[in-house]
Design a protein around this motif. Structure first.
Motif, short mmCIF file in Angstrom:
data_model
loop_
_atom_site.label_atom_id
_atom_site.label_comp_id
_atom_site.label_asym_id
_atom_site.label_seq_id
_atom_site.Cartn_x
_atom_site.Cartn_y
_atom_site.Cartn_z
N ALA A 292 0.83 -1.20 0.00
CA ALA A 292 0.00 0.00 0.00
C ALA A 292 0.87 1.26 0.00
CB ALA A 292 -0.91 -0.01 1.22
N ARG A 293 1.92 1.25 0.83
CA ARG A 293 2.71 2.47 0.98
C ARG A 293 3.41 2.87 -0.32
NH1 ARG A 293 6.73 3.66 6.05
NH2 ARG A 293 4.99 2.72 7.14
N PHE A 294 3.87 1.87 -1.08
CA PHE A 294 4.62 2.20 -2.30
C PHE A 294 3.82 1.93 -3.57
CE2 PHE A 294 7.85 1.35 0.93
CZ PHE A 294 8.57 2.54 0.86
N GLY A 295 2.54 1.63 -3.40
CA GLY A 295 1.69 1.39 -4.57
C GLY A 295 2.18 0.25 -5.43
N LEU A 296 2.65 -0.85 -4.78
CA LEU A 296 3.19 -1.99 -5.54
C LEU A 296 2.06 -2.93 -5.95
CD1 LEU A 296 6.16 -2.72 -3.12
CD2 LEU A 296 6.35 -1.70 -5.40
N SER A 297 2.26 -3.58 -7.07
CA SER A 297 1.25 -4.52 -7.56
C SER A 297 1.36 -5.84 -6.81
CB SER A 297 1.49 -4.77 -9.06
OG SER A 297 0.88 -5.99 -9.44
N ASP A 298 0.21 -6.40 -6.42
CA ASP A 298 0.25 -7.75 -5.83
C ASP A 298 -0.38 -8.76 -6.79
OD1 ASP A 298 -2.33 -6.93 -5.60
OD2 ASP A 298 -2.53 -7.32 -3.45
N GLU A 299 -0.39 -8.39 -8.07
CA GLU A 299 -0.91 -9.30 -9.11
C GLU A 299 0.16 -10.36 -9.40
OE1 GLU A 299 -4.03 -9.33 -10.80
OE2 GLU A 299 -4.32 -8.29 -8.90
N PRO A 300 -0.26 -11.50 -9.96
CA PRO A 300 0.75 -12.54 -10.25
C PRO A 300 1.72 -12.09 -11.32
CG PRO A 300 -1.37 -13.10 -11.23
CD PRO A 300 -1.61 -11.91 -10.37
N GLY A 301 2.96 -12.54 -11.21
CA GLY A 301 3.96 -12.20 -12.22
C GLY A 301 4.11 -13.34 -13.20
N GLU A 302 4.94 -13.12 -14.18
CA GLU A 302 5.15 -14.14 -15.20
C GLU A 302 6.40 -14.92 -14.86
OE1 GLU A 302 5.67 -13.78 -19.85
OE2 GLU A 302 4.11 -12.48 -19.05
N ASP A 303 6.31 -16.26 -14.81
CA ASP A 303 7.49 -17.06 -14.51
C ASP A 303 8.54 -16.87 -15.59
OD1 ASP A 303 6.23 -17.92 -12.29
OD2 ASP A 303 5.87 -19.97 -12.97
N LEU A 304 9.81 -17.02 -15.18
CA LEU A 304 10.88 -16.82 -16.14
C LEU A 304 10.84 -17.95 -17.17
CD1 LEU A 304 13.60 -15.67 -13.64
CD2 LEU A 304 12.15 -14.28 -15.09
N SER A 305 11.24 -17.60 -18.36
CA SER A 305 11.08 -18.49 -19.50
C SER A 305 11.71 -19.87 -19.29
CB SER A 305 11.71 -17.79 -20.71
OG SER A 305 11.84 -18.71 -21.76
N GLY A 306 10.92 -20.90 -19.49
CA GLY A 306 11.42 -22.27 -19.43
C GLY A 306 11.49 -22.85 -18.04
N CYS A 307 11.32 -22.01 -17.01
CA CYS A 307 11.45 -22.49 -15.63
C CYS A 307 10.23 -23.33 -15.25
CB CYS A 307 11.58 -21.30 -14.69
SG CYS A 307 11.52 -21.76 -12.95
N ARG A 308 10.46 -24.53 -14.70
CA ARG A 308 9.36 -25.42 -14.35
C ARG A 308 9.22 -25.59 -12.83
NH1 ARG A 308 9.48 -30.57 -18.26
NH2 ARG A 308 7.33 -30.77 -17.51
N CYS A 309 9.70 -24.58 -12.09
CA CYS A 309 9.61 -24.65 -10.62
C CYS A 309 8.17 -24.92 -10.17
CB CYS A 309 10.10 -23.35 -9.98
SG CYS A 309 11.89 -23.27 -9.83
N GLY A 310 7.21 -24.34 -10.88
CA GLY A 310 5.81 -24.52 -10.49
C GLY A 310 5.42 -25.98 -10.47
N GLU A 311 5.83 -26.71 -11.50
CA GLU A 311 5.50 -28.14 -11.57
C GLU A 311 6.28 -28.94 -10.52
OE1 GLU A 311 5.29 -29.41 -16.01
OE2 GLU A 311 6.19 -27.42 -15.91
N VAL A 312 7.52 -28.49 -10.25
CA VAL A 312 8.31 -29.15 -9.21
C VAL A 312 7.60 -28.99 -7.87
CG1 VAL A 312 10.48 -29.07 -7.91
CG2 VAL A 312 10.53 -28.90 -10.40
N LEU A 313 7.11 -27.79 -7.60
CA LEU A 313 6.47 -27.49 -6.32
C LEU A 313 5.18 -28.29 -6.11
CD1 LEU A 313 6.99 -23.65 -6.22
CD2 LEU A 313 7.84 -25.29 -4.56
N CYS A 314 4.53 -28.64 -7.21
CA CYS A 314 3.31 -29.44 -7.10
C CYS A 314 3.62 -30.93 -7.10
CB CYS A 314 2.37 -29.13 -8.27
SG CYS A 314 1.75 -27.45 -8.27
N GLY A 315 4.89 -31.29 -7.23
CA GLY A 315 5.25 -32.70 -7.27
C GLY A 315 4.88 -33.35 -8.59
#
Lengths: 356, 339
Positions: A292-315
């Motif tokens: 709130a103080r710095f007016g930062l976005s809390d919207e989702p960001g875009e994962d870096l190209s080719g990175c599959r951390c998301g799938e790793v995290l879900c097993g």
């Protein structure tokens, strides 16, 4: 100790033979991930028992949008960024705090109190505490917010990325990854929320939940208990970490979290948006909210190209199945957060399991 | 950040792990390559007429300047002596450079110089030349020290990675992690039930005895990057693998507890009075016994052995529960300004 380990291993072997199907157990705690790799537990398990690391590493589950917000703050010359060490190397679009630190004022702290002290000592700068972690670190963030309010400290705020583990476990079983047969429940988080918190996973999804500590013996005995329950086709909640974890958890810590924070919908890497899974400051403490103080976005960001951390995290995949693993993504030059954090699944695979 | 931003030096470049080695290989060596430097040993070996010497230099930026078990002065003498000692030489003389920040308290400087004098005398080395510089307030964190050292090579002693063979044993002269965990806990103001104490010590007396009386094939002190870094350097240099046993590696319970609490792997933690020696299987027991007869080797242990490499040279750990895992070269970020 070795007798008990041998006995637990026999129980596991027996269950795997008699069950006639592979067993998949997920741990949802970065400290378990590291303890399992460091003690070489995987190498002692029969083929039929597969261990998966879930969304248990606080840095790893943090959405890219949050990382980008941190790096945006690091470009300001009126701020000091106070962060736990693990966040410092997580890459965003424009480098990481580590590479920014050669320019921006980034300080590694071991506690939230250290961050608040920085604010007291640097009146001309705003100290932003990068508050990540599960229920384990949230109380410490709440304490300093209350202290700052009491002392009237204005040059301090927190960027809350705190997450709750149960909504993530529910999201996994609710469609993200239903291959998980049972959970090895987190020791640290259970100290705060209490072992009984996991009862809903057992009752709603019929999955065994066993709370364990971090000694190899505890982990192996927890796996044996899970195997026993699966063999008997009866899911139960059990804690074998009774020296530290109680049924109800740390009520004082729960109270202070509830005083300062409320659960809101939040974005997770890999798991996406999960209802009531993230902690945001309540109205009366909103002035300490860095978004709130710095007016930062809390919207989702875009994962870096080719990175599959998301799938790793879900097993859904294991790190070596990601084309970047150990090629373009290494601890020296990480692309995804799971390679950065010392508790990250990719870092653990790279550090303890890689053979080339 | 614009694409034209120059790459910058990171704290991790000084950590003694992968990044340090990369910096030296990519930025330093191409400009300075020569026969004495290229092996990148702890000391350079030089032939001066009929005399064979070892030469080394090291800078000390430890924070805090005073810690349980030592101070920056003692460290600056011991560290340089150890680099000479593990290369198979007897240290004889040191240089001393002080870079002092404006405003530094003279009594503190005097305490540090007393410590330098005492440590040098105790170890039969002389500080024979030196330099002092002062810099403006804010340009250095109190005091930085550089020492260089010269040692005379022990006759007939010729340690080298190329002498290591399958079956050789790995000897460690005592507990690991003491220095690093002492520094980090003091720096962060964390007190543990039993006080941690740095192992900061000069090892030349012990190493000379080992080199002269036994068949030590290779030796290196385990400083930044800890035991993990040294073992990885050995397997890379020798093209072989090493298997170590967790149960055989001496670690003080207080150090292990501190490392566990802070999330560090004790194998990666810096030491300032420990070396790893590779010895032939025939002499291993004699080496161990000799080592244990010395005050700086009382807790010595044979921690593993050299095995054939399955493709890639690796360090593998047999864990206490009978599992196996790889021990990697540390990355370098864990603990800045440890020495």
């Amino acid at each position: 100790m070795l007798d008990r380990i041998a006995k637990a291993q026999q129980q596991i072997d027996h269950a795997c033979r008699t069950l006639g199907r592979p067993i998949t157990v997920m741990e949802v705690c970065g400290t378990h991930t590291v303890a399992i790799f460091r003690s070489g537990i995987r190498s002692t398990l029969p083929e039929g028992l597969k261990l998966l690391s879930g969304p248990g590493c606080p840095v790893c589950v943090t959405d890219q949008g949050y990382i980008d917000a941190v790096l945006e703050l690091a470009q300001r010359d009126d701020c000091i960024i106070a962060t736990y060490g693990d966040m410092i190397r997580v890459p965003g679009k424009d480098g990481s705090l580590e590479t920014c630190a050669a320019k921006a004022d980034v300080r590694v702290v071991l506690s939230s109190e250290d961050a608040l002290q920085l604010a007291r000592d640097n009146a001309d700068k705003t100290v932003v505490f990068i508050a990540v972690g599960f229920e384990t670190t949230a109380p410490a963030s709440a304490v300093v917010v209350k202290e700052a309010a009491r002392e009237g400290i204005k040059n301090f705020c927190i960027l809350s990325g705190h997450k709750l583990i149960l909504p993530a476990m529910r999201a996994l079983l609710g469609g993200m990854n239903d291959r998980v047969d049972a959970f090895l429940c987190p020791g640290h988080v259970s100290v705060i929320i209490g072992a009984s918190a996991f009862a809903e996973i057992v009752s709603d999804f019929g999955r065994p939940c066993v709370v364990a500590g971090f000694e190899p013996l505890q982990i192996i005995e927890a796996l044996a208990e899970i195997c026993r329950q699966l063999s008997n086709e009866k899911a139960e909640l059990k804690s074998i970490y009774n020296a530290v974890v109680t049924e109800q958890g740390n009520v004082a810590a729960q109270r202070i979290i509830a005083e300062c924070f409320e659960a809101a919908d939040g974005y997770w890497r890999g798991l996406g948006k999960i209802e009531k899974s993230t902690l945001v400051l309540k109205e009366q403490y909103r002035r300490f909210d860095a978004f709130a103080r710095f007016g930062l976005s809390d919207e989702p960001g875009e994962d870096l190209s080719g990175c599959r951390c998301g799938e790793v995290l879900c097993g859904l995949i294991e790190p070596p199945q990601c084309a970047l693993f150990a090629t373009r993504c290494t601890p020296a030059k990480p692309i995804g957060p799971c390679m950065v954090s010392s508790e990250g699944t990719c870092a653990a695979w790279y550090k303890y399991g890689r053979r080339s | 950040m614009a694409q034209h931003e120059p790459e910058r030096i990171l704290l991790a470049h000084g950590g003694g792990g992968q990044l340090t080695s990369q910096l030296i290989r990519e930025l330093v060596l191409p400009h300075l390559r020569n026969e004495a430097l290229s092996p990148l040993g702890d000391s350079a070996r030089l032939e001066l007429g009929s005399t064979s010497i070892c030469l080394t230099t090291d800078s000390y930026v430890v924070k805090p300047l005073f810690f349980h078990g030592g101070d920056i002065g003692k460290l600056a003498v011991c560290g340089t002596i150890n680099d000479l000692a593990v290369a198979g030489s007897r240290p004889v003389a040191l240089t001393l450079s002080l870079i002092i920040e404006e405003g530094f308290e003279k009594p503190l400087l005097e305490r540090i110089l007393q410590s330098i004098g005492r440590t040098a005398r105790e170890n039969n080395v002389s500080v024979v030349t030196g330099d002092t510089k002062t810099v403006e307030r804010g340009s250095a964190d109190g005091l930085f020290i550089n020492t260089a050292g010269v040692g005379v090579r022990l006759p007939g002693v010729n340690p080298g990675l190329d002498r290591i063979k399958v079956g050789d044993k790995v000897l460690l002269n005592g507990t690991i992690g003491d220095h690093g965990m002492t520094i980090i806990s003091q720096r962060e103001g964390i007190e543990f039930e039993s006080r941690l104490v740095s192992d900061c010590a000069a090892l030349a007396d012990l190493t000379c005895m080992l080199f002269e009386r036994t068949g030590v094939k290779f030796m290196r002190d385990a400083t930044r990057g800890g035991l993990a870094a040294v073992l990885n350097e050995i397997v890379e240099g020798a093209g072989l693998a090493i298997e170590i046993r967790d149960a055989n590696i001496p670690v003080r319970p207080s150090v292990q507890a501190a490392a566990d609490m802070l999330g560090f792997d004790v194998l990666n933690i810096a030491n300032e009075g420990k070396f790893v020696a590779v010895v032939s299987p025939e002499t291993a027991d004699a080496c161990l016994e000799l080592c244990r007869s010395h005050p700086l080797g009382r807790d010595a242990a044979l921690i593993g052995e050299v095995v054939a490499s399955q493709g890639v040279p690796l360090v593998e750990l047999r864990t206490k529960i009978g599992g196996r895992r790889i021990v990697q070269m540390p990355y370098g970020r864990e603990l800045p300004r440890i020495c």
